[in-house]
Design an enzyme around this catalytic site. Structure first.
Site, PDB file in Angstrom:
ATOM      1  N   GLU A 142     -22.399  -8.953 -17.919  1.00  0.00           N
ATOM      2  CA  GLU A 142     -23.469  -9.169 -19.080  1.00  0.00           C
ATOM      3  C   GLU A 142     -22.136  -9.485 -19.934  1.00  0.00           C
ATOM      4  O   GLU A 142     -22.431  -9.776 -21.285  1.00  0.00           O
ATOM      5  CB  GLU A 142     -23.711  -7.769 -20.006  1.00  0.00           C
ATOM      6  CG  GLU A 142     -25.271  -7.549 -19.253  1.00  0.00           C
ATOM      7  CD  GLU A 142     -25.186  -6.806 -17.784  1.00  0.00           C
ATOM      8  OE1 GLU A 142     -23.884  -6.361 -17.253  1.00  0.00           O
ATOM      9  OE2 GLU A 142     -26.262  -6.313 -17.387  1.00  0.00           O
ATOM     10  N   HIS A 160     -33.158   2.718 -19.326  1.00  0.00           N
ATOM     11  CA  HIS A 160     -34.073   1.512 -18.899  1.00  0.00           C
ATOM     12  C   HIS A 160     -35.309   1.600 -19.565  1.00  0.00           C
ATOM     13  O   HIS A 160     -35.952   0.495 -20.393  1.00  0.00           O
ATOM     14  CB  HIS A 160     -34.881   0.955 -17.218  1.00  0.00           C
ATOM     15  CG  HIS A 160     -33.656   0.852 -16.667  1.00  0.00           C
ATOM     16  ND1 HIS A 160     -32.699   1.907 -16.062  1.00  0.00           N
ATOM     17  CD2 HIS A 160     -33.233  -0.488 -15.891  1.00  0.00           C
ATOM     18  CE1 HIS A 160     -32.260   1.319 -15.925  1.00  0.00           C
ATOM     19  NE2 HIS A 160     -32.237  -0.026 -15.404  1.00  0.00           N
ATOM     20  N   GLU A 183     -28.667 -13.342 -17.074  1.00  0.00           N
ATOM     21  CA  GLU A 183     -29.716 -12.602 -15.509  1.00  0.00           C
ATOM     22  C   GLU A 183     -30.714 -13.355 -14.740  1.00  0.00           C
ATOM     23  O   GLU A 183     -31.915 -13.120 -15.571  1.00  0.00           O
ATOM     24  CB  GLU A 183     -29.381 -11.185 -15.625  1.00  0.00           C
ATOM     25  CG  GLU A 183     -28.082 -10.573 -15.155  1.00  0.00           C
ATOM     26  CD  GLU A 183     -28.086  -9.724 -16.809  1.00  0.00           C
ATOM     27  OE1 GLU A 183     -28.893  -9.116 -16.686  1.00  0.00           O
ATOM     28  OE2 GLU A 183     -26.625  -8.824 -16.036  1.00  0.00           O
ATOM     29  N   ASP A 189     -30.829  -1.800 -22.993  1.00  0.00           N
ATOM     30  CA  ASP A 189     -29.747  -0.889 -22.817  1.00  0.00           C
ATOM     31  C   ASP A 189     -29.205  -1.418 -22.223  1.00  0.00           C
ATOM     32  O   ASP A 189     -27.657  -1.485 -22.015  1.00  0.00           O
ATOM     33  CB  ASP A 189     -30.574  -0.335 -21.220  1.00  0.00           C
ATOM     34  CG  ASP A 189     -32.420   0.201 -21.872  1.00  0.00           C
ATOM     35  OD1 ASP A 189     -32.692   1.380 -21.838  1.00  0.00           O
ATOM     36  OD2 ASP A 189     -33.497  -0.685 -22.068  1.00  0.00           O
ATOM     37  N   PHE A 190     -28.867  -2.524 -21.249  1.00  0.00           N
ATOM     38  CA  PHE A 190     -28.255  -3.817 -20.890  1.00  0.00           C
ATOM     39  C   PHE A 190     -26.682  -3.842 -21.702  1.00  0.00           C
ATOM     40  O   PHE A 190     -26.110  -4.189 -21.882  1.00  0.00           O
ATOM     41  CB  PHE A 190     -28.180  -3.875 -19.840  1.00  0.00           C
ATOM     42  CG  PHE A 190     -29.172  -3.908 -18.833  1.00  0.00           C
ATOM     43  CD1 PHE A 190     -29.282  -2.723 -18.699  1.00  0.00           C
ATOM     44  CD2 PHE A 190     -29.723  -4.943 -18.350  1.00  0.00           C
ATOM     45  CE1 PHE A 190     -30.445  -2.689 -17.808  1.00  0.00           C
ATOM     46  CE2 PHE A 190     -30.910  -4.654 -17.486  1.00  0.00           C
ATOM     47  CZ  PHE A 190     -30.499  -3.388 -16.698  1.00  0.00           C
TER      48      PHE A 190
END
Lengths: 347, 336
Positions: free
Chosen positions: B54, B123, B29, B79-80
């Site tokens: 993702e 986050h 990203e 976190d992603f």
């Protein structure tokens, strides 16, 4: 029937509350990121004006206005943004993670997660609250997220009463969405069995009318719809967006970046010169896109709505005064109880 | 030696890796704006912005690594990882084992980790315990610019999937974008020794799984990684004024874990405090407790870690993350 005056009041309230939040953020009373919906009022209000008790909403990281439009107390929202113990969620969530069980509204900072959540809300409505609907809000960047595409298919397969609302500002954080997206979004939704339409989200009346038809469809058991509404967000992805800063203070912001950039462009080893020039062109285009968000009134949904109102200037002034006063009161009330710890921690 | 910030060290080492090996490609990203300099120099074929997908681009990194590239994936925040969990847990981690060791997945996922700047519990997680739990994955957490660059080179050179976690509190660029946003009205408790430091003129890989003793002491061993090391150092300064002498072991790598370095030090001190920005339960702190227990050494143990979802409220956030006070108090409890 569309009540333009009432819709304008809602949009203006969102604008003023979010401006107040932006002020608190600038003062350092709010920590971390801050994603506001300034520029999206036409979409938020145009859709949520149709919702009532028993309808449910899944918001994304940009949910402050949605919360307000569903009737959540402005003071509680502002306090939550500051992390106060008596905020909407006890200061645990902050602006990206606001929840109100009473209003059946939830938010999440994970891109695309509003889709599955709305499907679940709609499934519960099918069982427990006939004719009630669920709405998912997300940006066009989320359209490339697997879980959102999967949820569209699920909604179509199960005839779920969901309205998928895509607020399209053309940019996913700093990435041009068209450069990372294949095909058309409406066709994609249609391919998953969800009929869709693209409209001008700056025009709240257009949004209102289209949302009315799509929500009717959902309420009458005819399944989900997809509404893509375009908009411009003058603050970029979040407050203090580096790209917007570059637009406003090009010399100060670009100065530290220029040296390394020039050295990268001329260092031996790497891509060919035409490829490097193409990359520099794309970086300039990225900043250009940020600059275009500063176009002002023509793309401002609140200004546009105001122009079309059929009320006297005295009535309008009265309405605006009321909104200003209400927001001022909400802000003052929120600031009464800012704990010293928050001031200490952020200043 | 040169002085560099944490972020500069990472980009500098990444530049060296890309110069040395054409197979190193970056995607993720906002890769073009996050890595503007590398994007300009190496072009879009090697530095590619990805959609917010993702599971697709992390999954694609697994395939690309299997088929000859050395992908360096920009995940922004760990976190992603939850969004891309299948690609990591069921694919990347399994290929080497399933192929009988015949096929490897040399990829790196770089992600910011940790809190301290008010971004809320979705986050600001650290999650290295989760990654380390899965056989077949490696995870490193540097605490200084020099380690950041050296570990990054080793991660890229490694034949396994490696997570390179970058404490956001130490990185000026991430912290500027996500925390201050250009404001001068906010300050964060940033460990200066972590954010800036001397680095070698030419990067050399730092072997994965090798802890480093940051401070030698005789009363208590404090082990941890990332920001925790700096908090521990500050606490150790306070404690030394009271005659308590603490060792600090910077693990640098959570998996593989340098158990020997910890055991060696604990053998001298007889006390172990593990400080962890990740969740307390079923994680690094418990793993090191098991390690000393299994060794049979007589040792007193304590831990300071994150015990629940990280609150948004800055005051409660500070209290939830390992801080100097908590470390100081935990050492005192161990000394009683």
């Amino acid at each position: 029937m569309l009540d333009s005056v009432s819709l304008y009041r809602k949009m203006l309230t969102c604008r003023r509350v979010e401006e107040a939040i932006a002020g608190l953020w600038q003062e350092g009373l709010i920590s971390g990121e801050m994603h506001l919906g300034i520029g999206e009022e036409g979409i938020n209000a145009g859709v949520l004006d149709h919702l009532g008790d028993g309808d449910a909403v899944a918001l994304d990281h940009r949910g402050t206005a949605g919360m307000l439009l569903l009737g959540v107390d402005a003071t509680a929202i502002i306090k939550e943004c500051m992390g106060a113990e008596d905020g909407l969620c006890g200061g645990m969530g902050g602006h990206m993670h606001m929840f109100s069980k009473d209003h059946l509204v939830a938010s999440s900072g994970i891109v695309g997660s509003s889709g599955p959540a709305a499907c679940g809300f709609a499934l519960a409505a099918q069982h427990l609250r006939p004719e009630k609907v669920a709405v998912a809000f997300f940006g066009e960047g989320a359209m490339n997220q697997g879980m959102l595409m999967e949820s569209m298919n699920l909604a179509a397969a199960w005839d779920l009463p969901v309205l998928f609302v895509c607020r399209d500002n053309g940019t996913a954080v700093s990435t041009s969405s068209s450069s990372v997206t294949g095909g058309s979004l409406e066709e994609r939704a249609r391919g998953l069995g969800v009929p869709g339409k693209c409209i001008n989200g700056v025009d709240a009346e257009v949004v209102w009318n289209e949302a009315a038809a799509m929500l009717d469809r959902a309420r009458s058991g005819r399944g989900p719809s997809f509404l893509r509404a375009t908009c411009l967000r003058p603050q970029g992805h979040f407050l203090g967006d580096p790209l917007i800063r570059m637009v406003h203070k090009p010399i100060a912001e670009m100065k530290p970046r220029t040296g390394p950039l020039v050295s990268s462009a001329i260092s031996s080893g790497g891509a060919s010169i035409p490829q490097r020039i193409a990359c520099i062109g794309k970086i300039m285009a990225m900043i250009g896109r940020a600059a275009r968000t500063q176009l002002g009134n023509a793309y401002d949904p609140v200004v546009r709505m105001r122009k079309n109102l059929k009320i006297t200037s005295i009535e309008l002034a009265g309405l605006e005064e009321e909104v200003e006063l209400a927001v001022k009161n909400a802000l003052e009330k929120a600031l009464l109880s800012v704990p010293a710890s928050i001031k200490e921690a952020t200043q | 030696m040169r002085e560099m910030s944490f972020s500069q060290a990472i980009e500098d080492a990444l530049t060296q890796a890309m110069e040395e090996d054409q197979r190193v490609v970056i995607f993720g990203e906002d890769a073009h704006s996050l890595r503007m300099n590398l994007y300009t120099r190496f072009g879009e074929r090697r530095v590619r912005p990805a959609p917010i997908s993702e599971s697709a681009f992390v999954g694609a990194a697994v395939g690309a690594a299997m088929a000859g590239l050395r992908p360096f994936v920009e995940l922004i925040m760990i976190d992603f990882l939850a969004v891309a969990a299948d690609a990591i847990v069921n694919q990347a981690a399994k290929v080497e084992a399933f192929s009988g060791g015949r096929w490897k997945v040399p990829m790196v996922v770089r992600a910011g980790c940790g809190g301290g700047y008010g971004d809320g519990g979705q986050h600001e997680q650290s999650l290295w315990g989760w990654i380390a739990h899965i056989p077949g994955l490696k995870v490193v957490v540097p605490s200084t610019p020099a380690d950041a660059g050296g570990l990054l080179l080793a991660a890229i050179a490694d034949e396994s999937p490696v997570f390179f976690l970058e404490p956001k509190l130490l990185t000026d660029d991430l912290l500027d974008a996500l925390g201050s946003g250009g404001r001068t009205t906010v300050t964060y408790d940033i460990p200066t020794e972590g954010q800036k430091g001397m680095v070698p003129d030419r990067w050399e890989p730092i072997p994965l799984g090798l802890a480093i003793v940051r401070r030698t002491g005789s009363d208590v061993t404090i082990a941890g990684a990332g920001v925790a090391i700096h908090r521990a150092r500050e606490a150790a300064d306070l404690l030394s004024g009271e005659g308590i002498s603490a060792s600090i072991i910077d693990l640098r790598s959570i998996a593989p874990l340098d158990r020997d370095a910890v055991l060696k030090d604990v053998e001298c001190t007889g006390r172990l405090l593990v400080v962890d920005d990740d969740y307390r339960d079923f994680g690094l702190t418990g793993e090191l407790a098991a390690t000393v227990l299994e060794s049979g050494l007589p040792v007193r143990f304590a831990r300071v870690a994150v015990e629940g979802t990280i609150p948004f409220d800055p005051a409660r956030e500070r209290a939830a993350l390992p801080n100097v006070d908590r470390i100081y108090e935990a050492v005192h409890r161990l000394m009683q």
